[in-house]
Design a protein around this motif. Structure first.
Motif, mmCIF file in Angstrom:
data_model
loop_
_atom_site.group_PDB
_atom_site.id
_atom_site.type_symbol
_atom_site.label_atom_id
_atom_site.label_comp_id
_atom_site.label_asym_id
_atom_site.label_seq_id
_atom_site.Cartn_x
_atom_site.Cartn_y
_atom_site.Cartn_z
ATOM 1 N N THR A 141 61.361 40.680 57.958
ATOM 2 C CA THR A 141 60.041 40.836 58.572
ATOM 3 C C THR A 141 60.012 40.229 59.960
ATOM 4 N N ASP A 142 60.579 39.039 60.110
ATOM 5 C CA ASP A 142 60.646 38.422 61.438
ATOM 6 C C ASP A 142 61.414 39.311 62.417
ATOM 7 N N ALA A 143 62.516 39.899 61.931
ATOM 8 C CA ALA A 143 63.301 40.786 62.791
ATOM 9 C C ALA A 143 62.492 42.012 63.194
ATOM 10 N N LEU A 144 61.745 42.582 62.258
ATOM 11 C CA LEU A 144 60.949 43.771 62.552
ATOM 12 C C LEU A 144 59.790 43.456 63.496
ATOM 13 N N ILE A 145 59.272 42.236 63.415
ATOM 14 C CA ILE A 145 58.226 41.833 64.362
ATOM 15 C C ILE A 145 58.783 41.857 65.786
ATOM 16 N N ALA A 146 59.969 41.259 65.970
ATOM 17 C CA ALA A 146 60.586 41.227 67.297
ATOM 18 C C ALA A 146 60.863 42.645 67.791
ATOM 19 N N ALA A 147 61.362 43.497 66.911
ATOM 20 C CA ALA A 147 61.664 44.876 67.305
ATOM 21 C C ALA A 147 60.390 45.641 67.630
ATOM 22 N N ASN A 148 59.361 45.461 66.812
ATOM 23 C CA ASN A 148 58.097 46.167 67.021
ATOM 24 C C ASN A 148 57.474 45.784 68.359
ATOM 25 N N GLU A 149 57.550 44.509 68.689
ATOM 26 C CA GLU A 149 56.995 44.055 69.962
ATOM 27 C C GLU A 149 57.757 44.631 71.148
ATOM 28 N N ALA A 150 59.039 44.983 70.916
ATOM 29 C CA ALA A 150 59.846 45.590 71.973
ATOM 30 C C ALA A 150 59.807 47.113 71.922
ATOM 31 N N GLY A 151 59.024 47.683 70.999
ATOM 32 C CA GLY A 151 58.905 49.121 70.893
ATOM 33 C C GLY A 151 60.099 49.793 70.244
ATOM 34 N N VAL A 152 60.826 49.067 69.403
ATOM 35 C CA VAL A 152 62.029 49.594 68.758
ATOM 36 C C VAL A 152 61.783 49.756 67.270
ATOM 37 N N THR A 153 62.186 50.885 66.726
ATOM 38 C CA THR A 153 62.131 51.131 65.286
ATOM 39 C C THR A 153 63.551 51.195 64.753
ATOM 40 N N HIS A 154 63.826 50.480 63.682
ATOM 41 C CA HIS A 154 65.195 50.420 63.164
ATOM 42 C C HIS A 154 65.635 51.741 62.544
ATOM 43 N N ARG A 155 64.862 52.262 61.615
ATOM 44 C CA ARG A 155 65.043 53.554 60.964
ATOM 45 C C ARG A 155 66.172 53.610 59.932
ATOM 46 N N ASP A 156 66.781 52.484 59.621
ATOM 47 C CA ASP A 156 67.826 52.507 58.587
ATOM 48 C C ASP A 156 67.912 51.161 57.862
ATOM 49 N N ILE A 157 66.756 50.616 57.511
ATOM 50 C CA ILE A 157 66.736 49.364 56.748
ATOM 51 C C ILE A 157 67.239 49.645 55.335
ATOM 52 N N LYS A 158 68.254 48.933 54.926
ATOM 53 C CA LYS A 158 68.847 49.084 53.596
ATOM 54 C C LYS A 158 69.734 47.871 53.349
ATOM 55 N N PRO A 159 70.143 47.612 52.100
ATOM 56 C CA PRO A 159 70.934 46.409 51.810
ATOM 57 C C PRO A 159 72.208 46.306 52.653
ATOM 58 N N GLU A 160 72.867 47.446 52.946
ATOM 59 C CA GLU A 160 74.096 47.403 53.733
ATOM 60 C C GLU A 160 73.860 46.874 55.142
ATOM 61 N N ASN A 161 72.643 47.013 55.647
ATOM 62 C CA ASN A 161 72.342 46.608 57.019
ATOM 63 C C ASN A 161 71.639 45.263 57.096
ATOM 64 N N ILE A 162 71.634 44.532 56.004
ATOM 65 C CA ILE A 162 71.083 43.170 55.999
ATOM 66 C C ILE A 162 72.208 42.217 55.631
ATOM 67 N N MET A 163 72.520 41.317 56.532
ATOM 68 C CA MET A 163 73.640 40.398 56.354
ATOM 69 C C MET A 163 73.154 39.016 55.942
ATOM 70 N N LEU A 164 73.959 38.357 55.136
ATOM 71 C CA LEU A 164 73.747 36.951 54.798
ATOM 72 C C LEU A 164 74.963 36.182 55.278
ATOM 73 N N SER A 165 74.746 35.265 56.218
ATOM 74 C CA SER A 165 75.865 34.463 56.712
ATOM 75 C C SER A 165 76.219 33.402 55.686
ATOM 76 N N ARG A 166 77.358 32.781 55.884
ATOM 77 C CA ARG A 166 77.783 31.707 54.971
ATOM 78 C C ARG A 166 76.814 30.538 55.004
ATOM 79 N N ARG A 167 76.047 30.416 56.083
ATOM 80 C CA ARG A 167 75.050 29.335 56.193
ATOM 81 C C ARG A 167 73.698 29.754 55.628
#
Length: 513
Positions: A141-167
């Motif tokens: 959601t935080d990422a989409l807020i930043a994108a929305n404010e910049a006028g960008v739509t991701h269009r491919d939100i899915k588990p493969e495109n969400i990363m979890l770092s080791r931290r």
């Protein structure tokens, strides 16, 4: 003084055919980037890890697939969109560093995330805990807020495109590359060689090739959240056309019933359901609205989190992880499945206020002599699941005895659910008075959650009718009818839960004729 001459860089490796017709760039030098190894393949690009020589850091490079690179209009759109997204800078977005070309290879250089994507995590570990899932939702959601404010739509939100770092950081990937999909008809997607992983998470309007905005991303996030919590997406089909029909016409399965053996906060259930509405107008209208819903849901559990979320939603998620992560995962899946049908309702509703006026009772008073074998577990959630496993009065009492309702709202919530279960057990035994006594702990308290009180009142109506006590049954039915009308007007989601969990013979008579 003679200095040793610098050794020249080894000549770049030639791209090789990996045997499948695709080019393997491992060992190849692409400008400032030495390609080290291939990480994976997608429908549109190959992904490599490389060493940026000038800065001495690892990066990820996505190289546009060879057959797509031959389409000039496609390449231009790819480069234009990717450059726009490269301007996004946010902690929850995989940063794009550069868009380039070498020979016939078009590539995007981006931040290398040392971790795994959510598809890999699902396959390895199964469904996410509620706390982990909420943390993911907040990060996206935080990422989409930043994108929305910049006028960008991701269009491919899915588990493969969400990363979890080791931290433990949540990072949304494929901004820019995914944007190429915007507005394309479904047939074009299959022609581009995309896997079912994309149509599976698409919004209905994107399936139809209509113009999309951030509300389409919110729908895809809803599908993703359903998958993370349930272990499977809400819609599955063998081909893109059948998948499109399901997204356009079918209602998603019940998330509560799909997630076996786990309590779900009802605000989370309602949020996912709203994200999955068929038309954009019925969904949340912006990621900012979703962030507010997450904030409100978390602060139901602990008002102290309100101050944290006011400055950092991600920080609130970290606190949520620490507060709500239940050690009940140590229990086997067998017992979790067994517990499902015992749960009178699901959700971590705010239920702590009602406990403030309850008198503290000693363990010796509450636990009978045969309860000494009830083991104290680490949390109210774990204690509740253990009580569901053994289903004995002393085990249910241990939930609020070992984990005082006054200590936290979560404890209070499990306490009232345990009292409902204790009443259910006594009712099954035909022990009417102990059942009524268990319900009396909260049923008349205006501070107790309305849904809980209604379930208790429905039980009292049923028990009174079983005893042919017409007067008592009528009194409780009258109280229940008033509460039913209130709940219908204020919380339709909880009303649906009431109908699923209350005795059918009682609930059906409450519906307007």
């Amino acid at each position: 003084m003679n200095t040793p001459a610098e050794k020249p860089d080894p000549p770049p490796a030639r791209p090789t055919d990996d045997g499948s017709g695709a080019i393997d760039l491992t060992g190849h030098l692409m400008g400032d980037y030495q390609v080290l190894r291939r990480l994976g393949r997608g429908g549109m690009a190959d992904v490599y890890v490389a060493q940026q020589k000038s800065l001495g850091r690892k990066v990820a490079i996505k190289v546009l697939r060879k057959d797509l690179a031959g389409d000039a209009s496609y390449v231009e759109r790819f480069r234009r969109e990717a450059r726009a997204v490269a301007k996004l800078s946010h902690a929850n977005i995989v940063q794009v560093y550069e868009v380039g070309q070498q020979d016939s290879h078009y590539y995007i250089v981006q931040e290398f995330v040392d971790g795994q994507n959510l598809r890999e995590k699902l396959e390895r570990d199964g469904t996410l805990s509620v706390a982990d899932a909420v943390k993911v939702m907040a990060g996206v959601t935080d990422a989409l807020i930043a994108a929305n404010e910049a006028g960008v739509t991701h269009r491919d939100i899915k588990p493969e495109n969400i990363m979890l770092s080791r931290r433990g950081e949540v990072k949304v990937a494929d901004f820019g590359l995914a944007r190429v999909l915007g507005g394309e008809p479904l047939t074009d997607l299959t022609q581009a060689g995309l896997t079912m992983g994309t149509p599976r998470y698409m919004s209905p309007e994107q399936m139809q090739g209509k113009a999309v905005d951030t509300r389409s991303d919110l729908y895809s996030l809803g599908v993703t959240m359903f998958h993370l919590l349930c272990g499977r997406p809400p819609f599955e089909a063998d081909d893109p056309l059948a998948m499109a029909v399901k997204h356009l016409q079918e209602e998603p399965p019940d998330l509560v019933e799909c997630r076996a053996g786990e309590d779900l906060p009802m605000w989370l259930v309602a949020t996912v359901e709203k994200l999955l509405r068929k038309t954009p107008e019925q969904r949340m209208q912006s990621p900012q609205e979703l962030a507010a819903a997450i904030h409100a849901g978390i602060t139901q559990l602990s008002p102290s989190l309100a101050r944290t979320t006011a400055t950092s939603l991600s920080a609130a998620m970290a606190l949520q992880m620490a507060v709500d992560h239940q050690k009940s995962n140590r229990l086997s899946r067998h017992w979790k499945s067994l517990a499902l049908w015992l749960l009178p309702l699901v959700g971590l509703l705010a239920g702590g206020a009602w406990a403030a006026n309850q008198q503290t009772t000693s363990i010796r008073q509450l636990l009978s002599a045969d309860s000494q074998d009830v083991v104290r577990l680490d949390s109210a959630a774990a204690q509740y699941l253990e009580a569901a496993r053994v289903d004995r009065p002393q085990a249910w009492r241990a939930v609020w005895t070992y984990h005082s309702p006054e200590d936290s709202q979560t404890n209070a919530d499990y306490a009232v659910k345990a009292q409902l279960q204790l009443a259910r057990l006594y009712q099954q035994r035909g022990e009417w008075q102990p059942a009524a006594d268990a319900l009396s702990q909260f049923i008349d308290d205006a501070e107790a959650p309305l849904l809980y009180r209604m379930l208790g009142q429905a039980m009292l109506v049923e028990m009174s009718e079983q005893q042919a006590d017409v007067k008592t049954a009528g009194r409780w039915r009258s109280e229940l009818q008033k509460n039913y009308e209130q709940l219908a007007a204020t919380n339709p989601t909880h009303l649906e839960l009431f109908h699923r969990k209350a005795p059918r013979s009682v609930a059906e008579r409450l519906k307007p004729q």
